[in-house]
Design a protein around this motif. Structure first.
Motif, short mmCIF file in Angstrom:
data_model
loop_
_atom_site.label_atom_id
_atom_site.label_comp_id
_atom_site.label_asym_id
_atom_site.label_seq_id
_atom_site.Cartn_x
_atom_site.Cartn_y
_atom_site.Cartn_z
N ILE A 115 60.92 117.93 -16.72
CA ILE A 115 59.73 117.48 -16.01
C ILE A 115 60.07 116.25 -15.18
CG2 ILE A 115 57.41 116.53 -16.29
CD1 ILE A 115 57.30 118.01 -19.00
N LYS A 116 59.69 116.29 -13.93
CA LYS A 116 59.84 115.13 -13.05
C LYS A 116 58.46 114.73 -12.57
CE LYS A 116 62.05 113.40 -8.84
NZ LYS A 116 62.93 113.74 -7.68
N VAL A 117 58.04 113.51 -12.93
CA VAL A 117 56.73 113.02 -12.50
C VAL A 117 56.91 112.10 -11.30
CG1 VAL A 117 54.65 111.74 -13.17
CG2 VAL A 117 55.84 113.16 -14.86
N ILE A 118 56.23 112.42 -10.21
CA ILE A 118 56.31 111.65 -8.97
C ILE A 118 55.01 110.86 -8.84
CG2 ILE A 118 56.61 111.80 -6.47
CD1 ILE A 118 57.72 114.72 -7.05
N VAL A 119 55.09 109.54 -9.00
CA VAL A 119 53.89 108.70 -9.00
C VAL A 119 53.67 108.11 -7.61
CG1 VAL A 119 52.74 106.71 -10.05
CG2 VAL A 119 54.25 108.17 -11.43
N LYS A 120 52.45 108.22 -7.11
CA LYS A 120 52.10 107.70 -5.79
C LYS A 120 50.81 106.87 -5.88
CE LYS A 120 54.11 111.74 -3.43
NZ LYS A 120 55.13 111.08 -2.58
N ASP A 121 50.76 105.78 -5.13
CA ASP A 121 49.60 104.88 -5.13
C ASP A 121 48.78 105.09 -3.85
OD1 ASP A 121 47.80 102.80 -5.28
OD2 ASP A 121 49.29 101.21 -4.94
N ASP A 122 47.56 105.61 -4.01
CA ASP A 122 46.72 105.82 -2.83
C ASP A 122 45.83 104.62 -2.50
OD1 ASP A 122 44.65 105.90 -4.65
OD2 ASP A 122 44.08 107.96 -4.28
N GLN A 123 45.92 103.56 -3.34
CA GLN A 123 45.19 102.31 -3.11
C GLN A 123 43.67 102.52 -3.03
OE1 GLN A 123 46.94 100.08 0.19
NE2 GLN A 123 48.89 101.11 -0.15
N GLY A 124 43.20 103.67 -3.54
CA GLY A 124 41.78 103.96 -3.49
C GLY A 124 41.27 104.31 -2.10
N LYS A 125 42.19 104.61 -1.18
CA LYS A 125 41.83 104.90 0.21
C LYS A 125 41.86 106.41 0.46
CE LYS A 125 43.82 100.50 1.75
NZ LYS A 125 44.89 99.87 2.57
N PRO A 126 40.74 106.99 0.87
CA PRO A 126 40.69 108.44 1.07
C PRO A 126 41.75 108.98 2.02
CG PRO A 126 38.48 107.55 1.02
CD PRO A 126 39.40 106.38 1.02
N ASP A 127 41.96 108.32 3.16
CA ASP A 127 42.95 108.81 4.12
C ASP A 127 44.35 108.82 3.51
OD1 ASP A 127 40.99 109.17 5.97
OD2 ASP A 127 41.47 107.40 7.17
N LEU A 128 44.66 107.76 2.75
CA LEU A 128 45.98 107.68 2.14
C LEU A 128 46.12 108.71 1.02
CD1 LEU A 128 48.71 106.33 1.99
CD2 LEU A 128 47.70 104.52 0.57
N GLY A 129 45.05 108.91 0.25
CA GLY A 129 45.09 109.92 -0.81
C GLY A 129 45.38 111.29 -0.25
N ARG A 130 44.72 111.64 0.84
CA ARG A 130 44.94 112.93 1.49
C ARG A 130 46.39 113.05 1.96
NH1 ARG A 130 40.49 113.03 4.30
NH2 ARG A 130 41.29 111.65 5.89
N THR A 131 46.90 112.00 2.60
CA THR A 131 48.28 112.02 3.11
C THR A 131 49.30 112.15 1.99
OG1 THR A 131 47.67 110.67 5.02
CG2 THR A 131 50.00 110.69 4.40
N LEU A 132 49.08 111.41 0.90
CA LEU A 132 50.04 111.44 -0.21
C LEU A 132 50.06 112.78 -0.92
CD1 LEU A 132 49.58 107.87 -1.76
CD2 LEU A 132 51.43 108.69 -0.30
N LEU A 133 48.90 113.42 -1.03
CA LEU A 133 48.88 114.73 -1.68
C LEU A 133 49.61 115.76 -0.82
CD1 LEU A 133 48.01 116.38 -4.11
CD2 LEU A 133 45.87 116.89 -2.92
N ALA A 134 49.39 115.70 0.49
CA ALA A 134 50.11 116.61 1.39
C ALA A 134 51.61 116.37 1.30
CB ALA A 134 49.62 116.41 2.83
N GLU A 135 52.00 115.12 1.21
CA GLU A 135 53.41 114.76 1.07
C GLU A 135 53.97 115.30 -0.24
OE1 GLU A 135 54.84 110.58 -0.18
OE2 GLU A 135 54.87 110.55 2.02
#
Length: 401
Positions: A75-95
């Motif tokens: 298992i490899k867990v990739i942790v990303k911080d969206d800073q609570g920002k909708p635009d960033l959350g969308r971008t990070l999930l696509a990434e």
């Protein structure tokens, strides 16, 4: 002169065979299972995100016996911080789905960011397990078939609270953004759904970062003070809770009782002066009695010198959902995962949860608490009035499947 020559060819063939076998083994080794964990690790909900990550990683550790693998796949867990920002959350999930090739994703902390992520899961046709965002729309109007939620939603919170309010007058104080308005809307619907005779007489919405509650509290007092008893001021708040500041204004002068929603342990331990006050909560470490919760409480206390909090338990629940699903579908094929997860039950620190087939919302118990008068230590805060079973929470299906 050539006495060793006959051995040379077999030896070289043996070595070549060994290297070929090694290469073949490496080539055939199952690739890592990649899980993206997106959380708002910076911003107002930072503490929620950190607890979620801790619970998620501890959950995988517990469920895999420390091996961090499922069916032989690491298992490899990739942790990303969206800073609570909708635009960033969308971008990070696509990434995560695109560049990182994540098999499945979990997140996020803010409801606004989670809502922005839902279409991305649909576009990439990949499962997103929502934890801990609570907005009803996530498994309602904005839902798609790739969305599963381990977190409770606003309506589950509201139904639990409504089950304790049978009559009288209620005023609500909430934050002026999606979470707060969603929660109050759900609260009013929940009162009707549970057959409560209580009446909502006033609502106040304060800025999410407010520190002065004098004006909204006084308006609530004025609206409630002449209404039928019991008079309850219900507080719905994410982050630092205004309960102490409102209590300092002495609502009891008007016969008004405070009803806080459960919160983080560091916040609730400031409520000792309000022993006897009752409310409802998603999780408190001392309430569930099961093997998984026992392990979580013991290990978390050992490692962090404090018991697990509500979002730690939520992170572990999400880990269990992911582990159970990937155990059923070793290939991590998204369509097969969706089929396997619809109606799937999985163990959590709260006991068994089940993804409802119609909208993929996890059905789960909630807890009616009372603030303890005699607290033995800094974390001995609440006593259980009653566990509210999932079957007693008439949660409506609101998506359009």
């Amino acid at each position: 002169m050539n006495s060793t020559t006959p051995l040379a060819k077999p030896l070289s063939l043996a070595l070549a065979g060994a290297f070929a076998a090694l290469f073949s083994t490496c080539a055939l080794a199952a690739p890592d299972l990649k899980i993206a964990l997106i959380a708002g690790k910076t911003g107002v909900l930072e503490s929620y995100a950190k607890e979620t990550e801790t619970g998620f990683m501890m959950g995988l550790e517990y469920l895999t016996g420390g091996k961090m693998e499922i069916n032989g796949r690491k298992i490899k867990v990739i942790v990303k911080d969206d800073q609570g920002k909708p635009d960033l959350g969308r971008t990070l999930l696509a990434e995560a789905y695109g560049d990182d090739k994540a098999d499945i994703a979990v997140g996020t902390t803010s409801s606004g960011s989670a809502l922005a992520m839902l279409p991305v899961a649909k576009e990439y046709k990949k499962v997103l397990v929502v934890e801990p965002a609570v907005a009803d729309e996530i498994t309602g109007a904005k839902w798609n078939k790739y969305i599963f939620r381990t977190a409770r939603n606003s309506m589950q919170d509201a139904l639990a609270a409504a089950s304790t309010l049978k009559s009288g007058s209620i005023g609500f104080l909430a934050q002026d953004y999606a979470f707060g308005r969603d929660a109050i809307k759900a609260g009013k619907q929940a009162l009707a759904a549970t057959g409560s005779k209580a009446t909502v007489v006033h609502e106040e919405y304060a800025p999410a970062t407010a520190t002065d509650f004098t004006a909204p509290s006084q308006r609530l007092f004025d609206a409630l003070k002449d209404k039928p008893q019991p008079r309850v001021l219900a507080i719905v708040w994410a982050g630092p809770n205004p309960m102490n500041k409102i209590a300092d204004m002495k609502p009891e002068r008007y016969g008004i009782a405070l009803a806080p929603g459960g919160n983080l342990l560091p916040i609730m331990k400031t409520w000792k002066a309000y022993a006897g006050t009752e409310g409802t909560i998603y999780y408190y470490y001392g309430f569930p009695k099961n093997k998984m919760n026992d392990w979580l409480v013991s290990e978390h206390t050992k490692r962090y010198k404090a018991p697990p909090d509500m979002f730690t338990a939520g992170g572990m629940a999400a880990a269990s959902a992911v582990f159970t699903a990937l155990s059923k579908v070793p290939s991590a094929n998204s369509e097969q995962l969706v089929t396997a997860m619809e109606g799937m039950s999985f163990e959590t620190p709260k006991g068994t949860m089940t993804f409802r087939k119609e909208d993929h919302q996890a059905l789960q118990p909630m807890y009616h608490f009372r603030i303890k008068k005699d607290q033995k230590n800094e974390w001995d805060l609440l006593e259980l009035v009653r566990e509210i079973p999932a079957k007693e929470l008439p949660l409506p299906v609101t998506n359009k499947r």
